[in-house]
Design a protein around this motif. Sequence first.
Motif, PDB file in Angstrom:
ATOM      1  N   LEU A  74       0.831  -1.204   0.000  1.00 49.16           N
ATOM      2  CA  LEU A  74       0.000   0.000   0.000  1.00 49.16           C
ATOM      3  C   LEU A  74       0.865   1.254   0.000  1.00 49.16           C
ATOM      4  O   LEU A  74       0.625   2.200  -0.754  1.00 49.16           O
ATOM      5  N   ILE A  75       1.903   1.231   0.832  1.00 53.37           N
ATOM      6  CA  ILE A  75       2.656   2.465   1.023  1.00 53.37           C
ATOM      7  C   ILE A  75       3.646   2.708  -0.099  1.00 53.37           C
ATOM      8  O   ILE A  75       3.861   3.843  -0.524  1.00 53.37           O
ATOM      9  N   VAL A  76       4.229   1.620  -0.624  1.00 56.97           N
ATOM     10  CA  VAL A  76       5.128   1.792  -1.766  1.00 56.97           C
ATOM     11  C   VAL A  76       4.351   2.319  -2.969  1.00 56.97           C
ATOM     12  O   VAL A  76       4.783   3.234  -3.676  1.00 56.97           O
ATOM     13  N   GLY A  77       3.152   1.794  -3.172  1.00 60.43           N
ATOM     14  CA  GLY A  77       2.342   2.294  -4.279  1.00 60.43           C
ATOM     15  C   GLY A  77       1.874   3.716  -4.047  1.00 60.43           C
ATOM     16  O   GLY A  77       1.709   4.490  -4.968  1.00 60.43           O
ATOM     17  N   GLY A  78       1.657   4.041  -2.809  1.00 57.13           N
ATOM     18  CA  GLY A  78       1.171   5.373  -2.474  1.00 57.13           C
ATOM     19  C   GLY A  78      -0.196   5.261  -1.847  1.00 57.13           C
ATOM     20  O   GLY A  78      -1.162   4.948  -2.533  1.00 57.13           O
ATOM     21  N   SER A  79      -0.265   5.508  -0.513  1.00 58.29           N
ATOM     22  CA  SER A  79      -1.540   5.277   0.166  1.00 58.29           C
ATOM     23  C   SER A  79      -2.538   6.386  -0.124  1.00 58.29           C
ATOM     24  O   SER A  79      -3.678   6.324   0.294  1.00 58.29           O
ATOM     25  N   ARG A 116      10.866   8.745  -2.474  1.00 54.80           N
ATOM     26  CA  ARG A 116       9.536   9.173  -2.905  1.00 54.80           C
ATOM     27  C   ARG A 116       8.543   8.960  -1.769  1.00 54.80           C
ATOM     28  O   ARG A 116       7.779   7.995  -1.769  1.00 54.80           O
ATOM     29  N   PRO A 117       8.571   9.889  -0.788  1.00 57.66           N
ATOM     30  CA  PRO A 117       7.839   9.665   0.459  1.00 57.66           C
ATOM     31  C   PRO A 117       6.339   9.424   0.281  1.00 57.66           C
ATOM     32  O   PRO A 117       5.720   8.804   1.136  1.00 57.66           O
ATOM     33  N   ALA A 118       5.746   9.891  -0.791  1.00 53.62           N
ATOM     34  CA  ALA A 118       4.304   9.669  -0.945  1.00 53.62           C
ATOM     35  C   ALA A 118       3.999   8.450  -1.803  1.00 53.62           C
ATOM     36  O   ALA A 118       2.871   8.278  -2.255  1.00 53.62           O
ATOM     37  N   GLY A 119       4.997   7.607  -2.061  1.00 51.31           N
ATOM     38  CA  GLY A 119       4.765   6.391  -2.839  1.00 51.31           C
ATOM     39  C   GLY A 119       4.883   6.627  -4.331  1.00 51.31           C
ATOM     40  O   GLY A 119       5.022   7.756  -4.789  1.00 51.31           O
ATOM     41  N   ILE A 120       4.813   5.531  -5.086  1.00 49.14           N
ATOM     42  CA  ILE A 120       5.031   5.625  -6.527  1.00 49.14           C
ATOM     43  C   ILE A 120       4.025   6.563  -7.181  1.00 49.14           C
ATOM     44  O   ILE A 120       4.368   7.416  -8.002  1.00 49.14           O
ATOM     45  N   MET A 121       2.746   6.418  -6.801  1.00 43.89           N
ATOM     46  CA  MET A 121       1.724   7.225  -7.464  1.00 43.89           C
ATOM     47  C   MET A 121       1.633   8.640  -6.902  1.00 43.89           C
ATOM     48  O   MET A 121       0.961   9.489  -7.471  1.00 43.89           O
ATOM     49  N   ASN A 122       2.270   8.873  -5.752  1.00 40.90           N
ATOM     50  CA  ASN A 122       2.330  10.227  -5.209  1.00 40.90           C
ATOM     51  C   ASN A 122       0.938  10.840  -4.989  1.00 40.90           C
ATOM     52  O   ASN A 122       0.739  12.035  -5.181  1.00 40.90           O
TER      53      ASN A 122
END
Lengths: 305, 304
Positions: free
Chosen positions: A225-230, A286-292
Amino acid sequence: MTEMTIRVVLVVGLYIFIGNSGILSFGHVSFMSIGAYAFVWISCCTLPALKPLYLPGLPIVLQETALPSPAGIAAAAALAGGSALVIGSILMRLSGTAASIATFSLLAGQYALFRNWTGVTGGTSSLANVPVFMTSAIGTLLAIGAVLIAWLHHQSRFGLMLRAARDEQTASKASGVNVWLVRTIAFGLSGLIMGVGGAMQAGFLGIVTVDAFYLDVTFLTLAMLIVGGSGSLSGAVVGVIALTAVTEMLRRFEVGIHLGDTLLALPRGFQEVGLGIVMILVMILRPAGIMNGRELTVGHFRLKR
Amino acid sequence: MIHFLQTLIDALSLGSLYALAALGIGLLFGIMRLINFAHGDFVALSAYALILPSTDVVSTLFIGSLSWPLLIAAILTFGVVVALLSNFAVFRRMRTASPQNLMVVSFALGYVIQNLIMTVYGARPKALGLWSSLTQVIDVGGLRVPLLQLVTIGVTAGLLLGLLLFMRKTPFGIQMRAAADDFRMARFLGVRADFVIALSFAISGLLAGVVSLLFVVQTGVLAPTMASDIIIFAFIATVVGGMGSLPGAVLGGLLVGAASSLLQAYLPDGIRAFRDVFVFLFVIALLLVRPSGIIRLKQFEERV
């Protein structure tokens, strides 16, 4: 592939609560566990003698029934969703870090309960011969269903109010949002989806153990979840795909690749280590994940922010 | 009466262990809002340093074969080094990150450390007899108490006193307290951020080393997930006591340990197995009554 559809269901389930409310929950795997056992209680087992033998603590009615899998999934959804609603209504009086730690406490408590409740859950021993119903088609169907539910919730006024409370709690309260109510609804709904995910896991592996629903799954699903961007629903799905790809790749390397005559192989256990490192790197870079926090868009089709 | 006193000593020694672990977590939370999920893996790693790296079932002593003053010094140093390394490799780069991201990263770091231990040492638990003379039971006026429990309580009391003096009397301690109070203001007044954070990591690692020694002597077993139970309770202790407050962490640790021991002693047989369930219920109930813990700090209250 089938495994990935289960993960999509789980991570989308997490997203409904964590993504929209901004509260990190470590406890959702509890509902996955509840779902898996609900599935066992309703739909197990192929041998008529198995359930009375292993789970003598179950009510007699349950011991004698073995309904088809859809009934088991429905039961998993109902039981997990129901307990998430009740537990959520209690926990959501807390907010921020206290809520996160309380969910952690929930996970540990539920784990301890199921591990020791031998008559009903089999305790530490694993329950085998659970009916296997998962195919990649069924998995995909359920995953699409989960995404659809998450999307509907996201678009509904409850989703909107929840995100308002995430971004600015005080202002949203002043505008008439009942923060407790919208959080509880999301908690219950995400618990329900996690329960379905648990039933899918049970119906995929054919084996259920208490240990399968603890820190490792919690870590893996949260990581996705977090790597993708929560911050976005697309982020949840992208995270599953990205991390599944990474683990698959690392698994290949672990088996080894032939380079001429020499076999290049990473040491065993590197898969997990690599996964952790990838996650740390994503968080640093990328602190907000891949999708930012953005959504994937197709033409004019767009999700509300 | 005797039974009650014995239970009380049990409670105090278990509570001490939780308090030391909670202190290691609370220290970092106070200064950089980091909920360090990797703390348990610092503990496990320090314990594994006692033996030679191999996947054999039988463990060969490495640092563990040194004489005891050297051994203690070596393990504590090891704990400090591990904590400092993770600060330099990971947390230093995340100075401006949100608490949520820090939490996730520490979770990931713990996962990496745990799996590295499994790769190097194997996943199976290993027996390790260290200082078995400490586990003998001594008789104090009709009370039969394992020596180790007294040592644990004594060590904890000593460390707490030392830490208290350090925080109150030395310039470093005062800087740390200032940073915990208001990090930005402290920096304006000339407190070096890198130094203070590194220092708190070092102390946290030291505490992890102490916990690992006490725990290994008590259980005699090494396992990659050996510290996860302690750490779950320690987390809960920091929240129960009040996030960011060091006396709160100690108080919370003692309270959770006491609750756990008393339930173990006085629950009826049939439901004793569910002891942990009651502990966690108690924690959730306590959080509902006092969401910010027993000791409430004003800098963590939400301001509008």
